[in-house]
Scaffold this motif. Structure first.
Motif, PDB file in Angstrom:
ATOM      1  N   SER A  10     141.352  65.037  15.084  1.00  0.00           N
ATOM      2  CA  SER A  10     140.083  65.078  15.798  1.00  0.00           C
ATOM      3  C   SER A  10     139.277  66.198  15.151  1.00  0.00           C
ATOM      4  N   ASP A  11     138.173  65.838  14.492  1.00  0.00           N
ATOM      5  CA  ASP A  11     137.368  66.818  13.752  1.00  0.00           C
ATOM      6  C   ASP A  11     136.288  67.410  14.645  1.00  0.00           C
ATOM      7  N   LEU A  12     136.259  68.723  14.730  1.00  0.00           N
ATOM      8  CA  LEU A  12     135.175  69.432  15.392  1.00  0.00           C
ATOM      9  C   LEU A  12     134.236  69.921  14.285  1.00  0.00           C
ATOM     10  N   THR A  13     133.100  69.242  14.140  1.00  0.00           N
ATOM     11  CA  THR A  13     132.162  69.554  13.065  1.00  0.00           C
ATOM     12  C   THR A  13     131.089  70.501  13.575  1.00  0.00           C
ATOM     13  N   VAL A  14     130.973  71.651  12.928  1.00  0.00           N
ATOM     14  CA  VAL A  14     129.984  72.659  13.302  1.00  0.00           C
ATOM     15  C   VAL A  14     128.960  72.757  12.173  1.00  0.00           C
ATOM     16  N   ILE A  31     126.976  71.021  17.160  1.00  0.00           N
ATOM     17  CA  ILE A  31     128.428  70.832  17.185  1.00  0.00           C
ATOM     18  C   ILE A  31     128.717  69.393  17.618  1.00  0.00           C
ATOM     19  N   GLU A  32     129.551  68.708  16.823  1.00  0.00           N
ATOM     20  CA  GLU A  32     129.883  67.310  17.103  1.00  0.00           C
ATOM     21  C   GLU A  32     131.385  67.104  16.956  1.00  0.00           C
ATOM     22  N   ARG A  33     131.903  66.090  17.599  1.00  0.00           N
ATOM     23  CA  ARG A  33     133.308  65.738  17.426  1.00  0.00           C
ATOM     24  C   ARG A  33     133.394  64.354  16.782  1.00  0.00           C
ATOM     25  N   HIS A  34     134.208  64.242  15.748  1.00  0.00           N
ATOM     26  CA  HIS A  34     134.389  62.988  15.023  1.00  0.00           C
ATOM     27  C   HIS A  34     135.877  62.740  14.816  1.00  0.00           C
ATOM     28  N   ASP A  35     136.241  61.478  14.592  1.00  0.00           N
ATOM     29  CA  ASP A  35     137.594  61.157  14.165  1.00  0.00           C
ATOM     30  C   ASP A  35     137.733  61.483  12.680  1.00  0.00           C
ATOM     31  N   GLY A  36     138.895  61.992  12.288  1.00  0.00           N
ATOM     32  CA  GLY A  36     139.096  62.357  10.892  1.00  0.00           C
ATOM     33  C   GLY A  36     140.562  62.405  10.528  1.00  0.00           C
ATOM     34  N   THR A  90     143.731  69.043  15.448  1.00  0.00           N
ATOM     35  CA  THR A  90     142.293  69.312  15.373  1.00  0.00           C
ATOM     36  C   THR A  90     141.974  70.006  14.052  1.00  0.00           C
ATOM     37  N   ALA A  91     140.843  69.623  13.466  1.00  0.00           N
ATOM     38  CA  ALA A  91     140.307  70.317  12.301  1.00  0.00           C
ATOM     39  C   ALA A  91     138.907  70.807  12.645  1.00  0.00           C
ATOM     40  N   VAL A  92     138.608  72.046  12.297  1.00  0.00           N
ATOM     41  CA  VAL A  92     137.274  72.611  12.488  1.00  0.00           C
ATOM     42  C   VAL A  92     136.588  72.601  11.128  1.00  0.00           C
ATOM     43  N   ILE A  93     135.433  71.937  11.060  1.00  0.00           N
ATOM     44  CA  ILE A  93     134.735  71.739   9.788  1.00  0.00           C
ATOM     45  C   ILE A  93     133.356  72.373   9.883  1.00  0.00           C
TER      46      ILE A  93
END
Length: 291
Positions: A10-14, A31-36, A90-93
């Motif tokens: 679950s990617d947390l894109t900042v 800030i958005e959440r995407h599948d990754g 989770t990955a923070v991008i």
């Protein structure tokens, strides 16, 4: 059949104005959440290219994991081989306006026993293509020994040592690596590495294109497409999945790489790792316009 055994996140894109340095404080633009996740992204890309793609990673029993698998299913990925006995990592991008990014990820629950079970199932199913990422080496090499009919492709992203990279090359029919890692892990003579390990070594270099070193000692190269990058997250995964899909269709490796370069470029035109992945028709249309 292409089985993707690797990361699902679950990617947390900042979105940030600049990538912060040590001690810096920056204001997020959104800030958005995407599948990754490397393996899941590559599986989705392959499915969009029409391949029989199966995701064999590890997620959890929770609602977020269910939604994650539903998203893969909507892309046409078979998730029956996915284990739900772990957790969805989770990955923070961090992404800048020009598409540059930094990624903070955590270890997943794809264990040695899980990979061994996936290899066993592939063999029992009559073989096919198996994708693994570099995080599984060097220990995964022994699991592939004697896996009849299983044709392995390794994304060397994640290899933490030259030993791990060499083990992956020894087990892989095809290996993909970013140019920034290639010389560090494999030395300056990449063509010799491909010959000595009898593998196709595909080096990707973002906007500078790709180079393919073959087991016979030949080198082929191709360009990236000229596009306006919005978010490059997952572009390498899209490349790998599209490349594998073309190999499964019977394409020669250089032709598969050229096709994958277009898919990866188009994937950078929108947000997130998967939302902008093109399908086969979109890639074909781009190639037709170029022709």
């Amino acid at each position: 059949m292409i089985v993707f055994c690797g990361y699902g996140n679950s990617d947390l894109t900042v979105n940030v104005p600049v990538l912060p340095g040590a001690g810096d404080r920056v204001q997020a633009l959104g800030i958005e959440r995407h599948d990754g996740g490397m393996g899941a992204n590559a599986a989705a890309a392959a499915a969009r290219m029409g391949a029989d793609a199966r995701f064999a990673g590890v997620v959890g029993p929770d609602a977020l994991s269910t939604a994650f698998l539903d998203g893969l299913g909507a892309d046409g990925v078979d998730v029956a081989w996915t284990s739900r006995r772990g957790r969805l990592t989770t990955a923070v991008i961090l992404v800048t306006p020009d598409g540059e990014r930094s990624i903070i990820s955590e270890d997943d629950d794809v264990t040695e026993s899980h990979v061994a079970e996936v290899v066993r199932r592939c063999t029992a199913a009559g073989g096919g293509w198996l994708y693994l990422d570099g995080y599984r080496f060097p220990w995964a090499a022994a699991l592939l020994d004697g896996a009849t009919g299983v044709r392995t492709v390794v994304d060397l992203d994640g290899c933490e040592s030259a030993e791990a990279a060499r083990a992956a090359l020894s087990a892989a029919e095809h290996a993909i690596i970013g140019a920034s890692q290639a010389e560090h892990l494999l030395g300056p003579d990449l063509a010799a590495a491909a010959v000595s390990h009898r593998t196709h070594l595909l080096v990707t270099d973002g906007a500078r294109g790709w180079r393919l070193h073959t087991p016979a000692g030949d080198t082929r190269a191709g360009a990236a497409i000229d596009i306006q990058v919005r978010d490059a997250t997952g572009a390498g995964d899209c490349f790998v999945g599209s490349y594998l899909a073309e190999l499964e269709r019977g394409a020669e490796p250089a032709a598969a790489a050229s096709f994958a370069a277009v898919a990866a470029g188009l994937s950078c035109t929108g947000p997130g790792a998967r939302e902008s992945q093109p399908d086969r028709d979109a890639v074909a249309a781009y190639l037709a316009r170029g022709a």
